[in-house]
Design a protein around this motif. Structure first.
Motif: not given
Length: 355
Positions: A283-291
């Motif tokens: 999920h791009l540009d989703d803080p919960a999915h930023e590695l």
């Protein structure tokens, strides 16, 4: 509650007119939308708008929101958003008499502009919290260019609807059919009919990092919910930013730590145009999915040899160890922020387990 159940009262000037007189005015116009214009007066178009509207995830409360209705036609969705409290702007390249009559009869404050979707510009109309683009995509000869203009004026979210190729026959296939010979409904304004996968892919590529299928109705009508994230809200996609993913290669099976590496550059300003390279999973540009944030800039002698020293410091690198509960197919997204906007590149991977 559907628009037809809560139409506004007649404006002052119309209160002396009988329903029969108003209905005669409505009947004198050729309509595409069928809905209740004012209480007890209906248009006669072939498209049953309250039935269709039930499929669209439009918020019930739009107070304080700016809404843009692209391809407004006879105005049903424009007036629906206005009724729910929004400040509404409507555009259409082909103005319809029905829109202006309904606007008059309803005492509407919707602002109308005769303009093409390709002419959308935040400098002219500003930004909108919510954008409607219903039944327009397949009429576009250049759909991605149009979607880029839509993304440019979208602050938060857009809802988009299109005719699609039958999902049962084309499930998961990213392709579109070009209608050079008016083959779709014998309509010379129809050009591209995408699959659901292609619809979603073009929406993402045009500047909406978060795109998901809301529903498919009537067999071949798809609705997509497209949203901006915190890093892309009110910012433009910038094709000047060029991103290459060297590793992992597409469809690599990853077990254990992986190096995510490549290069990113601003073509206009190769020595200073990139500010940040971030890595997201699925999920791009989703803080919960930023590695995390990749190391940048790193030395790339190969690029200096090919393009000059200005391109030497353009490499990025990020090491990631997938958690064991993520086995299956995923997408890695490389998100690049630059001086004038953002861009991204994705690669599909498979995450496995250590033997």
């Amino acid at each position: 509650m559907p628009l037809a159940q809560r139409p506004p009262p007649k404006p002052d000037w119309a209160r002396g007119m009988s329903l029969e007189e108003i209905q005669r005015r409505v009947d004198a116009v050729q309509w595409f939308h069928r809905y209740e214009i004012v209480p007890g007066v209906f248009s006669s178009g072939p498209s049953d708008m309250p039935r269709r509207a039930a499929y669209f995830p439009i918020p019930a409360d739009l107070r304080g929101k700016r809404v843009l209705d692209i391809g407004a036609a006879d105005g049903y969705f424009s007036f629906l958003a206005e009724e729910r409290g929004a400040e509404v702007t409507a555009i259409d390249a082909w103005p319809r008499r029905g829109f202006f009559l309904a606007h008059e009869l309803r005492g509407s404050r919707v602002q109308f502009h005769q303009m093409s979707v390709y002419d959308l510009d935040p400098a002219r109309l500003g930004l909108f919290d919510l954008v409607f683009c219903f039944g327009v995509y397949y009429h576009l000869k250049k759909p991605v260019a149009a979607l880029e203009r839509i993304a440019a004026v979208t602050k938060e979210m857009a809802l988009l609807e299109s005719e699609v190729l039958p999902p049962a026959a084309f499930a998961g296939l990213n392709l579109a059919a070009f209608q050079e010979d008016s083959g779709l409904e014998d309509d010379p304004t129809n050009w591209w009919v995408p699959t659901v996968a292609n619809f979603l892919a073009t929406v993402r590529a045009a500047g909406f990092p978060q795109a998901e299928l809301a529903t498919v109705y009537d067999g071949t009508r798809a609705i997509v919910r497209a949203a901006k994230g915190p890093r892309t809200a009110a910012r433009l996609l910038d094709e000047d930013l060029f991103i290459v993913v060297d590793s992992p290669r597409p469809n690599t099976l990853i077990r254990g730590p992986v190096e995510i590496a490549g290069w990113a550059v601003s073509q206009r300003a190769p020595d200073q145009g990139v500010r940040r390279v971030a890595v997201y999973l699925d999920h791009l540009d989703d803080p919960a999915h930023e590695l995390g944030t990749a190391s940048y800039p790193l030395d790339r002698p190969d690029l200096a040899a090919a393009h000059g020293d200005a391109y030497r410091r353009s490499g990025y690198r990020f090491t990631w160890t997938p958690p064991p509960d993520l086995a299956g197919r995923h997408r890695l997204h490389l998100f690049v922020e630059g001086e004038c906007g953002w861009n991204y590149r994705s690669t599909p991977v498979y995450l496995g387990r250590e033997p």
